[in-house]
Design an enzyme around this catalytic site. Sequence first.
Site, PDB file in Angstrom:
ATOM      1  N   ARG A 180      -9.042 -19.359  -0.363  1.00 50.39           N
ATOM      2  CA  ARG A 180      -7.911 -19.282   0.563  1.00 50.39           C
ATOM      3  C   ARG A 180      -6.935 -20.427   0.364  1.00 50.39           C
ATOM      4  O   ARG A 180      -7.278 -21.591   0.525  1.00 50.39           O
ATOM      5  CB  ARG A 180      -8.401 -19.279   2.010  1.00 50.39           C
ATOM      6  CG  ARG A 180      -7.264 -19.045   2.998  1.00 50.39           C
ATOM      7  CD  ARG A 180      -7.724 -19.025   4.439  1.00 50.39           C
ATOM      8  NE  ARG A 180      -6.589 -18.771   5.317  1.00 50.39           N
ATOM      9  CZ  ARG A 180      -5.706 -19.700   5.692  1.00 50.39           C
ATOM     10  NH1 ARG A 180      -5.827 -20.940   5.265  1.00 50.39           N
ATOM     11  NH2 ARG A 180      -4.682 -19.381   6.452  1.00 50.39           N
TER      12      ARG A 180
ATOM     13  N   TYR B   7       0.829  -1.211   0.000  1.00 47.73           N
ATOM     14  CA  TYR B   7       0.000   0.000   0.000  1.00 47.73           C
ATOM     15  C   TYR B   7       0.859   1.253   0.000  1.00 47.73           C
ATOM     16  O   TYR B   7       2.086   1.193   0.157  1.00 47.73           O
ATOM     17  CB  TYR B   7      -0.924  -0.002   1.227  1.00 47.73           C
ATOM     18  CG  TYR B   7      -0.223   0.324   2.530  1.00 47.73           C
ATOM     19  CD1 TYR B   7       0.632  -0.586   3.141  1.00 47.73           C
ATOM     20  CD2 TYR B   7      -0.392   1.579   3.140  1.00 47.73           C
ATOM     21  CE1 TYR B   7       1.280  -0.282   4.333  1.00 47.73           C
ATOM     22  CE2 TYR B   7       0.251   1.886   4.331  1.00 47.73           C
ATOM     23  CZ  TYR B   7       1.083   0.968   4.914  1.00 47.73           C
ATOM     24  OH  TYR B   7       1.732   1.273   6.086  1.00 47.73           O
TER      25      TYR B   7
ATOM     26  N   GLU C 244      13.334   2.246  13.364  1.00 44.08           N
ATOM     27  CA  GLU C 244      12.380   3.289  12.983  1.00 44.08           C
ATOM     28  C   GLU C 244      11.219   3.279  13.951  1.00 44.08           C
ATOM     29  O   GLU C 244      11.212   2.496  14.900  1.00 44.08           O
ATOM     30  CB  GLU C 244      11.905   3.064  11.537  1.00 44.08           C
ATOM     31  CG  GLU C 244      11.172   1.753  11.330  1.00 44.08           C
ATOM     32  CD  GLU C 244      10.695   1.524   9.896  1.00 44.08           C
ATOM     33  OE1 GLU C 244      10.520   2.496   9.143  1.00 44.08           O
ATOM     34  OE2 GLU C 244      10.474   0.349   9.549  1.00 44.08           O
TER      35      GLU C 244
ATOM     36  N   LYS D 256       6.532  -1.969   1.746  1.00 44.13           N
ATOM     37  CA  LYS D 256       5.375  -1.367   2.422  1.00 44.13           C
ATOM     38  C   LYS D 256       4.209  -2.352   2.340  1.00 44.13           C
ATOM     39  O   LYS D 256       3.267  -2.192   1.558  1.00 44.13           O
ATOM     40  CB  LYS D 256       5.033   0.003   1.826  1.00 44.13           C
ATOM     41  CG  LYS D 256       4.242   0.893   2.786  1.00 44.13           C
ATOM     42  CD  LYS D 256       4.331   2.353   2.379  1.00 44.13           C
ATOM     43  CE  LYS D 256       3.339   3.248   3.115  1.00 44.13           C
ATOM     44  NZ  LYS D 256       3.510   3.359   4.559  1.00 44.13           N
TER      45      LYS D 256
ATOM     46  N   LEU E 177      11.476   1.012   6.493  1.00 39.54           N
ATOM     47  CA  LEU E 177      10.816   1.522   5.292  1.00 39.54           C
ATOM     48  C   LEU E 177      11.504   2.845   4.951  1.00 39.54           C
ATOM     49  O   LEU E 177      11.608   3.728   5.806  1.00 39.54           O
ATOM     50  CB  LEU E 177       9.329   1.767   5.544  1.00 39.54           C
ATOM     51  CG  LEU E 177       8.625   2.251   4.282  1.00 39.54           C
ATOM     52  CD1 LEU E 177       8.391   1.098   3.317  1.00 39.54           C
ATOM     53  CD2 LEU E 177       7.323   2.946   4.605  1.00 39.54           C
TER      54      LEU E 177
HETATM   55  N1  PLP Z   1       8.204   3.620   8.570  1.00 40.59           N
HETATM   56  C1  PLP Z   1       7.050   2.929   8.649  1.00 40.59           C
HETATM   57  C2  PLP Z   1       7.058   1.592   9.297  1.00 40.59           C
HETATM   58  C3  PLP Z   1       5.865   3.473   8.123  1.00 40.59           C
HETATM   59  O1  PLP Z   1       4.718   2.786   8.194  1.00 40.59           O
HETATM   60  C4  PLP Z   1       5.908   4.767   7.523  1.00 40.59           C
HETATM   61  C5  PLP Z   1       4.719   5.393   6.953  1.00 40.59           C
HETATM   62  O2  PLP Z   1       3.596   5.089   7.233  1.00 40.59           O
HETATM   63  C6  PLP Z   1       7.124   5.455   7.484  1.00 40.59           C
HETATM   64  C7  PLP Z   1       8.258   4.832   8.005  1.00 40.59           C
HETATM   65  C8  PLP Z   1       7.233   6.826   6.869  1.00 40.59           C
HETATM   66  O3  PLP Z   1       7.116   6.761   5.466  1.00 40.59           O
HETATM   67  P1  PLP Z   1       6.622   7.992   4.602  1.00 40.59           P
HETATM   68  O4  PLP Z   1       7.471   9.156   4.961  1.00 40.59           O
HETATM   69  O5  PLP Z   1       6.825   7.558   3.193  1.00 40.59           O
HETATM   70  O6  PLP Z   1       5.185   8.214   4.938  1.00 40.59           O
END
Ligand code: PLP
Length: 280
Positions: A97, A31, A175, A143, A199
């Site tokens: 499924r 997503y 993060e 993501k 991410l």
């Molecule tokens: N890290 C995670 C786990 C996230 O879910 C998100 C965004 O929802 C981010 C970092 C930040 O990403 P972005 O700046 O692209 O929204």
Amino acid sequence: KISYYNGEFKNDDEVTVDYNDRAFYFGDGVYEVVRVYNNEFFTLEEHMDRLVRSASEIGIDNLDRSRMVEIVTQLNEKNNIDNGSIYIQVSRGIGKRNHAYPLDKSPVVLAYMNEISRPTAQMEDGISTITADDYRWLKCHVKSLNLLANVMEKERAVRAGAHETILHRDGVVTEGSSTNVFIVKDGVLRTHPADNMILNGITRLEVLKVAEARNIPYEEKAFTVDELMDADEIFITSTTQEVTPVTEVDKKTVANGSKGEVTHAIQEGFDEKIHKLNLV
Ligand code: PLP
């Protein structure tokens, strides 16, 4: 409001989803969340690139990028929302499924738009956070719709009266549960490198561009929880949270308990990017 599911734009209350959508059974999909300011997309290209990349990482190779752009563009036009976010989800497809997936499935897209405003109070006053063990899988650069660990750890923050959970693997900060984390020490900005442990946030990348443009020295180098506690400044970033200072970690006041100078300069640079949208 108008939403999109599996080929059709419909009124929100008329959308029905297929229970055999693999997103339900397995979280089998990816997503994006894209920000709209004054009716204009912010960093749309970057989000669409990452969507295609995430899809490809989980073996969805037939995602039509231009169709994704068309869906979010039409959604933005059809909804009378000036300031909002668009959620777009791509599942592997619809089928009975079964863990193993048939290769002939077409991806199923869900997209809708929400009205949101900038978190101005938090951007000024800062937020409190907790720390927690990062026990997620080893493909955090994707993501993915699978957000169970993120959901559980965010919930712990909320229950502790905090706003975000800062995750760490064996004491090394990765993060936040839905954000990237930055610290400032002796004038140098630092954040975890963009590898499989985080991410690579689009906001994170915009922040690094601001640092570059403003001659703020930065390092993409991991730091420990101890270094976090000892930082001069801390902030988190995301599409909806933008650049938000952190003033408390695990009930302890950090970074002097207020927004720091470097954080302020980064916020200013980020603001300029948003305001530029309406000048072109
Ligand atoms: N890290 C995670 C786990 C996230 O879910 C998100 C965004 O929802 C981010 C970092 C930040 O990403 P972005 O700046 O692209 O929204």
